[in-house]
Design a protein around this motif. Structure first.
Motif, PDB file in Angstrom:
ATOM      1  N   GLU A 151       0.921  -1.153   0.091  1.00  0.00           N
ATOM      2  CA  GLU A 151       0.102  -0.087   0.151  1.00  0.00           C
ATOM      3  C   GLU A 151       0.929   1.335   0.008  1.00  0.00           C
ATOM      4  N   MET A 152       1.851   1.446   0.816  1.00  0.00           N
ATOM      5  CA  MET A 152       2.734   2.352   0.739  1.00  0.00           C
ATOM      6  C   MET A 152       3.499   2.610  -0.379  1.00  0.00           C
ATOM      7  N   ALA A 153       4.022   1.514  -1.083  1.00  0.00           N
ATOM      8  CA  ALA A 153       4.681   1.718  -2.249  1.00  0.00           C
ATOM      9  C   ALA A 153       3.707   2.106  -3.300  1.00  0.00           C
ATOM     10  N   LEU A 154       2.419   1.655  -3.421  1.00  0.00           N
ATOM     11  CA  LEU A 154       1.578   2.087  -4.159  1.00  0.00           C
ATOM     12  C   LEU A 154       1.244   3.639  -4.301  1.00  0.00           C
ATOM     13  N   ALA A 155       1.211   4.064  -2.969  1.00  0.00           N
ATOM     14  CA  ALA A 155       0.840   5.428  -2.804  1.00  0.00           C
ATOM     15  C   ALA A 155       1.998   6.481  -3.292  1.00  0.00           C
ATOM     16  N   SER A 156       3.281   5.607  -3.047  1.00  0.00           N
ATOM     17  CA  SER A 156       4.475   6.575  -3.631  1.00  0.00           C
ATOM     18  C   SER A 156       4.718   6.766  -4.974  1.00  0.00           C
ATOM     19  N   ASN A 157       4.418   5.517  -5.775  1.00  0.00           N
ATOM     20  CA  ASN A 157       4.836   5.480  -6.890  1.00  0.00           C
ATOM     21  C   ASN A 157       3.997   4.992  -8.010  1.00  0.00           C
ATOM     22  N   ALA A 158       2.648   5.123  -8.017  1.00  0.00           N
ATOM     23  CA  ALA A 158       1.591   4.604  -8.962  1.00  0.00           C
ATOM     24  C   ALA A 158       1.738   5.196 -10.227  1.00  0.00           C
ATOM     25  N   VAL A 159       2.112   6.255 -10.387  1.00  0.00           N
ATOM     26  CA  VAL A 159       2.383   7.061 -11.728  1.00  0.00           C
ATOM     27  C   VAL A 159       3.702   6.223 -12.519  1.00  0.00           C
ATOM     28  N   HIS A 160       4.735   6.046 -11.754  1.00  0.00           N
ATOM     29  CA  HIS A 160       5.915   5.427 -12.321  1.00  0.00           C
ATOM     30  C   HIS A 160       5.711   4.040 -12.773  1.00  0.00           C
ATOM     31  N   LEU A 161       4.992   3.265 -11.823  1.00  0.00           N
ATOM     32  CA  LEU A 161       4.741   1.889 -12.139  1.00  0.00           C
ATOM     33  C   LEU A 161       4.100   1.783 -13.584  1.00  0.00           C
ATOM     34  N   GLY A 162       3.391   2.985 -14.247  1.00  0.00           N
ATOM     35  CA  GLY A 162       2.771   2.669 -15.613  1.00  0.00           C
ATOM     36  C   GLY A 162       3.642   3.290 -16.584  1.00  0.00           C
ATOM     37  N   LEU A 163       4.669   4.053 -16.309  1.00  0.00           N
ATOM     38  CA  LEU A 163       5.557   4.506 -17.443  1.00  0.00           C
ATOM     39  C   LEU A 163       6.270   3.627 -18.208  1.00  0.00           C
ATOM     40  N   PRO A 164       6.644   3.615 -19.454  1.00  0.00           N
ATOM     41  CA  PRO A 164       7.416   2.487 -19.904  1.00  0.00           C
ATOM     42  C   PRO A 164       8.959   2.531 -19.371  1.00  0.00           C
ATOM     43  N   HIS A 165       9.452   3.818 -19.323  1.00  0.00           N
ATOM     44  CA  HIS A 165      10.935   3.822 -19.084  1.00  0.00           C
ATOM     45  C   HIS A 165      10.992   3.121 -17.866  1.00  0.00           C
ATOM     46  N   TYR A 166      10.391   3.549 -16.683  1.00  0.00           N
ATOM     47  CA  TYR A 166      10.316   2.903 -15.349  1.00  0.00           C
ATOM     48  C   TYR A 166      10.158   1.362 -15.490  1.00  0.00           C
ATOM     49  N   ILE A 167       9.058   0.861 -16.261  1.00  0.00           N
ATOM     50  CA  ILE A 167       8.903  -0.552 -16.104  1.00  0.00           C
ATOM     51  C   ILE A 167      10.064  -1.268 -16.747  1.00  0.00           C
ATOM     52  N   ASP A 168      10.764  -0.809 -17.898  1.00  0.00           N
ATOM     53  CA  ASP A 168      11.838  -1.430 -18.420  1.00  0.00           C
ATOM     54  C   ASP A 168      13.021  -1.376 -17.538  1.00  0.00           C
ATOM     55  N   MET A 169      13.169  -0.304 -16.864  1.00  0.00           N
ATOM     56  CA  MET A 169      14.311  -0.112 -15.703  1.00  0.00           C
ATOM     57  C   MET A 169      14.199  -1.101 -14.838  1.00  0.00           C
TER      58      MET A 169
END
Length: 320
Positions: A225-243
Motif C-alpha cells: 500500500e505504501m509503495a503504491l501510494a509513493s509510485n503509482a504513476v511511475h509503475l505505469g511509465l514505460p521507461h520505469y517498467i523497463d528499468m
C-alpha cells in the motif's frame, strides 16, 4: 567514502510555506540538502527562495526539472538566481520528461532524448561558466551569455534510469540522479555506465544521488500500500517498467497492486522497522551511492505531511 543523507519534499507544495518544515529539517539535522522534484504547482525554485527568505538558507537540489519547460538560458539563469538567493550550493538536475510532455509543449517528442540532453546540459554548463554559448543544435539554439556575477556553485545533474543516459551523465553531468532504482541495479548497471562515460570524456565520475522511496512498517500500514501510494504513476511509465525489469523486478505494467508488492520484494521500495531500514539503506552506501535522498512520499499521501515530517526525523536520527 561517506554517504550523505538528504531530504525530498514528499508532495507537491500548493503554498510556499509548506516547504518550510522540510527546509528546517535540513537546517537543524545532519541532512545535507533539500530536494524537490518537478512541480507544476509551487515551482521548486520559488519554494526554495521562499524558504531562504524565511531564514532557512540551505543547499538545494532540483531533481529533476523538465527540459521542455524552459530554454537552457532560462534554466541557467534560474539556477544561478537560486544560488544567489540562498547563498548555498545548488544541484540543478534536468531530464527530458515523458514523450507526451515533449509533444504537448514542443509539438513533437525528442527524436533522441540523449542528443537533446547532451545539447541542453552543454549549453547550461557553458552559460554558468561565464561563456558566450554559440550553439545551433538539433534541439538547442543559443547565442548568448549570462551577465557575469559571482555566485555559490551550481552543479549540473542529469536524471538517469538506464545505461545509455548513465553513460551520457558520465560525459556531461556533475551528478547522476536516480529514482526508484534498487541498490544492486545501481551497483551493477548504472555505476559501470557512469564510469564508462566519464572515461570516454576524460573527466571525473559524477556523483551518484539516489532518491530512495521508503516507509517504516506499522500496524496500520502494508508495504505494498505504501509503495503504491509513493509510485503509482511511475509503475505505469514505460521507461520505469523497463528499468525495473532490467533490475530483476518482474512487474507487469498493468496490475499496479501486484507491481507495488513486487517493488517491495525487489528492494525498489524499502520497508521495515527502523533497524531494517537502516540496514537496507546501507546497501545503497555499499553499492557506491554518494547521496541518499529520503523519499517518504507514500507516508505523506496516506497519512499527511506531519506524519511524513515525523518519519523523516526518526530516520535521520537513526542515521546520524
Amino acid at each position: 567514502m561517506t554517504t550523505a543523507h538528504s531530504v525530498l519534499i514528499p508532495f507537491l507544495p500548493r503554498r510556499p510555506e509548506q516547504v518550510l518544515p522540510y527546509a528546517g529539517l535540513v537546517h537543524w539535522t545532519h541532512a545535507q540538502r533539500l530536494w524537490q522534484g518537478q512541480s507544476l504547482m509551487v515551482e521548486p525554485h520559488h519554494g526554495f527562495v521562499h524558504a531562504a527568505g524565511a531564514g532557512f538558507r540551505v543547499p538545494t537540489g532540483l531533481g529533476v526539472t523538465l527540459m521542455p519547460l524552459r530554454h537552457p538560458y532560462e534554466a541557467a539563469l534560474q539556477a544561478r538566481s537560486l544560488a544567489l538567493a540562498t547563498g548555498q550550493p545548488v544541484v540543478a538536475g534536468f531530464g527530458p520528461g515523458a514523450p507526451s510532455l515533449q509533444r504537448g509543449l514542443l509539438g513533437a517528442p525528442y527524436r533522441s532524448p540523449l542528443t537533446a540532453a547532451r545539447e541542453y546540459l552543454t549549453a547550461v554548463r557553458g552559460l554558468l561558466a561565464g561563456e558566450t554559448v554559440r550553439m545551433a543544435g538539433e534541439y538547442v539554439s543559443c547565442d548568448a551569455a549570462l551577465v557575469p556575477f559571482p555566485s555559490p556553485p551550481v552543479e549540473l545533474g542529469l536524471g538517469v534510469l538506464r545505461p545509455a543516459m548513465a553513460r551520457l551523465a558520465g560525459e556531461v553531468a556533475d551528478v547522476a540522479i536516480t529514482w526508484l532504482t534498487p541498490a544492486a541495479y545501481l551497483r551493477d548497471t548504472v555505476l559501470p555506465a557512469l564510469r564508462e562515460g566519464a572515461a570516454k570524456a576524460g573527466r571525473p565520475v559524477p556523483r551518484l544521488t539516489a532518491m530512495v522511496p521508503l516507509a517504516l512498517s506499522r500496524t496500520d500500514r502494508t508495504p505494498g500500500e505504501m509503495a503504491l501510494a509513493s509510485n503509482a504513476v511511475h509503475l505505469g511509465l514505460p521507461h520505469y517498467i523497463d528499468m525495473l525489469r532490467k533490475s530483476g523486478i518482474g512487474i507487469t505494467g498493468t496490475d499496479r497492486e501486484s507491481d507495488a508488492r513486487a517493488l517491495v520484494e525487489g528492494r525498489g521500495f524499502l520497508s521495515g522497522d527502523l533497524g531494517e531500514l537502516v540496514a537496507q539503506l546501507k546497501e545503497y552506501e555499499d553499492a557506491g551511492v554518494d547521496e541518499i535522498v529520503l523519499n517518504v512520499t507514500g507516508v505523506a499521501h496516506l497519512h499527511g505531511p506531519q506524519a511524513a515530517t515525523d518519519e523523516l526525523k526518526t530516520i535521520l536520527a537513526a542515521l546520524a
